[in-house]
Every structure is written in structure tokens, then in C-alpha cells.
Design an enzyme around this catalytic site. Structure first.
Site, PDB file in Angstrom:
ATOM      1  N   GLY A 147       0.884  -1.170  -0.100  1.00 19.10           N
ATOM      2  CA  GLY A 147      -0.206  -0.137   0.200  1.00 19.10           C
ATOM      3  C   GLY A 147       0.886   1.166  -0.008  1.00 19.10           C
ATOM      4  O   GLY A 147       2.059   1.217  -0.010  1.00 19.10           O
ATOM      5  N   TYR A 203     -14.497   1.275  10.219  1.00 16.43           N
ATOM      6  CA  TYR A 203     -13.123   1.672  10.279  1.00 16.43           C
ATOM      7  C   TYR A 203     -12.547   1.853  11.513  1.00 16.43           C
ATOM      8  O   TYR A 203     -11.743   1.309  12.211  1.00 16.43           O
ATOM      9  CB  TYR A 203     -12.634   2.782   9.194  1.00 16.43           C
ATOM     10  CG  TYR A 203     -11.311   2.970   9.290  1.00 16.43           C
ATOM     11  CD1 TYR A 203     -10.310   2.222   8.796  1.00 16.43           C
ATOM     12  CD2 TYR A 203     -10.892   4.279   9.567  1.00 16.43           C
ATOM     13  CE1 TYR A 203      -9.021   2.430   8.567  1.00 16.43           C
ATOM     14  CE2 TYR A 203      -9.425   4.722   9.528  1.00 16.43           C
ATOM     15  CZ  TYR A 203      -8.519   3.680   8.969  1.00 16.43           C
ATOM     16  OH  TYR A 203      -7.280   4.148   8.852  1.00 16.43           O
ATOM     17  N   TYR A 248      -3.253  -8.718  24.223  1.00 15.77           N
ATOM     18  CA  TYR A 248      -1.761  -9.675  24.003  1.00 15.77           C
ATOM     19  C   TYR A 248      -0.544  -9.233  24.764  1.00 15.77           C
ATOM     20  O   TYR A 248       0.250 -10.062  25.264  1.00 15.77           O
ATOM     21  CB  TYR A 248      -1.527  -9.870  22.520  1.00 15.77           C
ATOM     22  CG  TYR A 248      -2.053 -11.046  21.656  1.00 15.77           C
ATOM     23  CD1 TYR A 248      -3.474 -10.890  21.469  1.00 15.77           C
ATOM     24  CD2 TYR A 248      -1.442 -12.249  21.452  1.00 15.77           C
ATOM     25  CE1 TYR A 248      -4.121 -11.956  20.868  1.00 15.77           C
ATOM     26  CE2 TYR A 248      -2.131 -13.293  20.717  1.00 15.77           C
ATOM     27  CZ  TYR A 248      -3.368 -13.079  20.302  1.00 15.77           C
ATOM     28  OH  TYR A 248      -3.932 -14.288  19.790  1.00 15.77           O
TER      29      TYR A 248
HETATM   30  P1  NAD Z   1      -3.455   1.269   1.522  1.00 13.17           P
HETATM   31  O1  NAD Z   1      -4.965   1.158   1.181  1.00 13.17           O
HETATM   32  O2  NAD Z   1      -2.712   2.281   0.608  1.00 13.17           O
HETATM   33  O3  NAD Z   1      -2.623   0.469   2.235  1.00 13.17           O
HETATM   34  C1  NAD Z   1      -3.503  -0.788   2.799  1.00 13.17           C
HETATM   35  C2  NAD Z   1      -2.805  -2.068   2.249  1.00 13.17           C
HETATM   36  O4  NAD Z   1      -3.380  -3.145   3.091  1.00 13.17           O
HETATM   37  C3  NAD Z   1      -3.199  -2.017   1.029  1.00 13.17           C
HETATM   38  O5  NAD Z   1      -2.117  -2.565  -0.021  1.00 13.17           O
HETATM   39  C4  NAD Z   1      -4.240  -3.192   0.817  1.00 13.17           C
HETATM   40  O6  NAD Z   1      -4.350  -4.023  -0.501  1.00 13.17           O
HETATM   41  C5  NAD Z   1      -3.792  -3.981   2.088  1.00 13.17           C
HETATM   42  N1  NAD Z   1      -4.764  -5.039   2.508  1.00 13.17           N
HETATM   43  C6  NAD Z   1      -6.200  -4.501   3.066  1.00 13.17           C
HETATM   44  N2  NAD Z   1      -6.724  -5.605   3.448  1.00 13.17           N
HETATM   45  C7  NAD Z   1      -5.699  -6.666   3.292  1.00 13.17           C
HETATM   46  C8  NAD Z   1      -6.154  -8.157   3.755  1.00 13.17           C
HETATM   47  N3  NAD Z   1      -7.142  -8.427   4.423  1.00 13.17           N
HETATM   48  N4  NAD Z   1      -4.861  -8.849   3.660  1.00 13.17           N
HETATM   49  C9  NAD Z   1      -3.706  -8.400   3.135  1.00 13.17           C
HETATM   50  N5  NAD Z   1      -3.596  -7.043   2.665  1.00 13.17           N
HETATM   51  C10 NAD Z   1      -4.609  -6.265   2.907  1.00 13.17           C
HETATM   52  O7  NAD Z   1      -3.487   2.509   2.759  1.00 13.17           O
HETATM   53  P2  NAD Z   1      -2.537   3.259   3.830  1.00 13.17           P
HETATM   54  O8  NAD Z   1      -2.741   4.682   3.680  1.00 13.17           O
HETATM   55  O9  NAD Z   1      -1.011   2.853   3.327  1.00 13.17           O
HETATM   56  O10 NAD Z   1      -2.595   2.710   5.315  1.00 13.17           O
HETATM   57  C11 NAD Z   1      -1.737   1.725   5.711  1.00 13.17           C
HETATM   58  C12 NAD Z   1      -2.141   1.504   7.289  1.00 13.17           C
HETATM   59  O11 NAD Z   1      -2.030   2.998   7.985  1.00 13.17           O
HETATM   60  C13 NAD Z   1      -3.794   1.245   7.444  1.00 13.17           C
HETATM   61  O12 NAD Z   1      -3.807   0.288   8.433  1.00 13.17           O
HETATM   62  C14 NAD Z   1      -4.409   2.497   7.608  1.00 13.17           C
HETATM   63  O13 NAD Z   1      -5.383   2.539   8.637  1.00 13.17           O
HETATM   64  C15 NAD Z   1      -3.065   3.216   8.530  1.00 13.17           C
HETATM   65  N6  NAD Z   1      -3.350   4.696   8.489  1.00 13.17           N
HETATM   66  C16 NAD Z   1      -3.230   5.434   7.564  1.00 13.17           C
HETATM   67  C17 NAD Z   1      -3.391   6.737   7.378  1.00 13.17           C
HETATM   68  C18 NAD Z   1      -2.884   7.492   6.144  1.00 13.17           C
HETATM   69  O14 NAD Z   1      -3.072   8.874   6.416  1.00 13.17           O
HETATM   70  N7  NAD Z   1      -2.414   7.170   5.225  1.00 13.17           N
HETATM   71  C19 NAD Z   1      -3.993   7.331   8.578  1.00 13.17           C
HETATM   72  C20 NAD Z   1      -4.347   6.648   9.488  1.00 13.17           C
HETATM   73  C21 NAD Z   1      -3.977   5.395   9.582  1.00 13.17           C
END
Ligand code: NAD
Length: 325
Positions: free
Chosen positions: A10, A145, A159
Site C-alpha cells: 500500500g 473503520y 496480547y
Molecule cells: P493503503 O490502502 O494504501 O494500504 C493498505 C494495504 O493493506 C493495501 O495494500 C491493501 O491492499 C492491504 N490490505 C487490505 N486488506 C488486506 C488483507 N485482508 N490482507 C492483506 N492485505 C490487505 O492505505 P495506507 O494509507 O497505506 O494505510 C496503511 C495503514 O495505515 C492502514 O492500516 C491505515 O488504517 C493506517 N493509517 C493510514 C493513514 C494515512 O493517512 N495514510 C492514517 C491513519 C491510519
């Protein structure tokens, strides 16, 4: 270190994988590409220390060899994605988190949960420090979410307390940078796409709601610091520089030199009014603070989007990955 990164393909995950490889770690990325493209990690496949394992972490999976750290990023993360994948989002926070925790337990590895500022919901306290418990609507459209992440935090702490797992939590605030998806519905990518295409920038409400935007390189340094400590957190990771969404729109117009106008749409349900992290705990315990000013980070991001004109056009609809049919 041998690090397993779920969601490693991601936006944040691919930058994290790169940073870990750069410092000599080996990295295994687990991803089902529900909200990303394998193109994000394609260049890394040439690196000897990198492996990408296509899998859904909500169902049991195998990772061979040793593991020193597990980072759980896998989850639909943008409002468009979790509206499109509500059951998958809840599963990523619950079964997905537990499967990743079990992997860490089996290897006595460090575990890092990527949680979110959304655990604060529409906050009644401003700015938000980690002791604030939040104001989340448990049945609203964003709840899949927010509540999945709150459950994931509870599971991580359970855990840690009951199994002695070396587990910790970071609460990530809005992060932006290259490799965001142009159509993911997040405000930075949306404004840049609209500005580069000469379309009006869409603001919800009057655009006076505030957000704090952190550049991806800063966020990745914070995630790496969290891998390298044994502390539990939770730690807010984000940039405390607070801007209104309207200020962000005007800055994007300035940087892109776009002649686009502004278009105002009704506020979505439960849209948070204000967001700003208190990062004292991360400063003191992780020696972390963001360094990249918004203007500079936005310029890098605009340059990256401008170099990817194909991604700016309307995407094909992505199918849901299919929880119970
Ligand atoms: P993103 O959507 O680009 O990345 C998430 C990744 O998880 C994707 O590659 C997706 O294909 C993968 N994924 C989803 N469900 C899956 C599953 N069941 N099995 C395997 N892979 C799976 O989003 P991001 O912005 O890179 O976010 C990454 C993490 O950081 C997330 O957990 C998100 O909640 C957290 N986050 C991001 C932000 C932000 O501003 N980018 C803010 C708060 C939290």
C-alpha cells in the site's frame, strides 16, 4: 532485522518496505491488493532481501523462516475503500490483527499496530493526546473503520498484558505523499488530481474543518522508530501543523498553478470538525517529530502525480474482494 509488513504494497507500506530494505533489513510483504497495486513494490522485487507474498491476512497464512518484527498495516484505509469494503475492514482489524499478533507470538517478535486518529472520532477535546478516549459513533458509516481499529488496539493490549507480547500501537494522523491513489477519496490526492486536471476542487461544508497533514517520509521514520523500541504507546504520529481544508485547497492551487475554482458540497455524516495531534509522547519516548513542511511535501507529491498522468483519469471500478457472498 527480518520484518513482516502486512499491507506492504500500500501507500505507507511500500515506503516502509523501502526504508527497511535501505537500512539492511529483510522484508516480507503480505498483501491481497484490495486497495493497492502490486506496481508499488514491483521495483523492490529485484532486491535480494525482499519478498512479496500475496495473501489475505484475515485467513490463516504461513510465513517461513525467522521473524524479528511484525508490522500490521493491512486494512482498507481511505473513506472510499472502507465504504466499499465494510466487512473486509472489520475483518482486517479483528481476524487480521489477531493473525498478525499470533505470528509475532510464535516468533517472540516485536509487533506494531498501525492504528489511526479515527479512534478519536469527532473529538470533543482539542488537540488530541493519547489519553483522550474519543467520540466515535459506533453505528455510523465510518464505524467499520473506527471500531475495527479500536478493537485492534484492545486486542494488541490484551496480547501484551496476557501473553507478554512485545506489542505497541501508533495512531497515524493524515499522511500524504507519492503513491497515494488519485481516486482514493482522501483530501490531498483529490485536490491535487482536480487541480492538475483543471477541475473545481470539491470542499465539504465551508472548508473550515481542520486537519493535520504529515509527509510520508516523516511517518515512515516514526514507524521505524516504533519497530526499534519495546514501548507500547499508543503514540500519536502526525504533524501538529493544523490547516483548514480550505487553506489546503488554496495551497494546492498555488503550487500547481492551476486555474481551478472551488466547489462546496454538503458535509458527510460524522465528518470530524477538528484534528490535531499532541505528539509530546512520541517526541519524548521515540525521539520523533515531523521535519518536512507542508509546502515542501506537497511539492514532492504534486511532482509525483504530474509524472503519472494515466493515474489521474477515472479508474475502472474495483470489485469488492468478497466477504460472504
Ligand atoms: P493503503 O490502502 O494504501 O494500504 C493498505 C494495504 O493493506 C493495501 O495494500 C491493501 O491492499 C492491504 N490490505 C487490505 N486488506 C488486506 C488483507 N485482508 N490482507 C492483506 N492485505 C490487505 O492505505 P495506507 O494509507 O497505506 O494505510 C496503511 C495503514 O495505515 C492502514 O492500516 C491505515 O488504517 C493506517 N493509517 C493510514 C493513514 C494515512 O493517512 N495514510 C492514517 C491513519 C491510519
Amino acid at each position: 532485522m527480518r520484518v513482516v509488513v502486512s499491507g506492504g504494497s500500500g501507500f505507507l507500506g511500500s515506503h516502509l518496505c523501502e526504508a527497511l530494505l535501505r537500512r539492511g533489513d529483510s522484508v516480507r510483504c503480505l498483501d491481497n491488493f484490495a486497495s493497492s497495486s502490486s506496481a508499488n513494490v514491483a521495483p523492490l522485487l529485484r532486491e535480494p532481501g525482499f519478498e512479496c507474498i500475496p495473501c489475505d491476512v484475515t485467513v490463516p497464512f504461513r510465513v517461513s523462516g525467522g521473524v524479528d518484527a511484525v508490522v500490521h498495516l493491512a486494512s482498507p484505509a481511505s473513506p472510499f475503500d472502507y465504504a466499499r469494503l465494510p466487512l473486509e475492514t472489520l475483518a482486517a482489524g479483528s481476524q487480521g490483527t489477531e493473525n498478525m499478533l499470533r505470528l509475532a507470538v510464535r516468533h517472540r517478535a516485536r509487533f506494531v499496530l498501525a492504528s489511526t486518529s479515527e479512534v478519536y472520532g469527532d473529538p470533543r477535546v482539542h488537540p488530541q493526546d493519547e489519553d483522550y478516549w474519543g467520540n466515535v459513533n459506533p453505528v455510523g458509516p465510518r464505524s467499520v473503520y473506527d471500531e475495527a481499529k479500536r478493537f485492534a488496539e484492545a486486542l494488541t493490549m490484551a496480547y501484551r498484558r496476557s501473553q507478554g507480547t512485545d506489542a505497541g500501537i501508533v495512531r497515524i494522523f493524515n499522511t500524504y505523499g507519492p503513491r497515494m491513489r488519485a481516486h482514493d477519496g482522501r483530501v490531498v490526492s483529490t485536490f491535487i488530481r482536480q487541480a492538475l486536471r483543471g477541475e473545481a476542487l470539491t470542499l465539504f461544508g465551508d472548508g473550515s474543518q481542520t486537519r493535520s497533514f504529515c509527509y510520508v517520509d516523516d511517518m515512515v521514520r516514526g514507524l521505524v522508530a516504533m519497530i526499534d523500541t519495546h514501548r507500547p504507546g499508543p503514540f500519536n504520529l502526525g504533524n501538529p501543523g493544523e490547516r483548514t481544508v480550505r487553506q489546503l485547497a488554496e495551497l494546492v492551487l498555488l503550487i500547481t498553478g492551476s486555474g481551478s475554482g472551488l466547489r462546496f458540497l454538503p458535509l458527510p455524516v460524522d465528518d470530524p470538525v477538528r484534528r490535531r495531534p499532541v505528539i509530546t509522547r512520541a517526541r519524548e519516548e521515540l525521539d520523533w517529530h515531523p521535519r518536512v513542511p507542508l509546502e515542501e511535501g506537497l511539492r514532492h507529491t504534486v511532482d509525483w502525480f504530474a509524472s503519472q498522468p494515466d493515474t489521474l483519469a477515472r479508474p475502472r471500478e474495483r470489485p469488492a474482494v468478497g466477504r460472504p457472498s
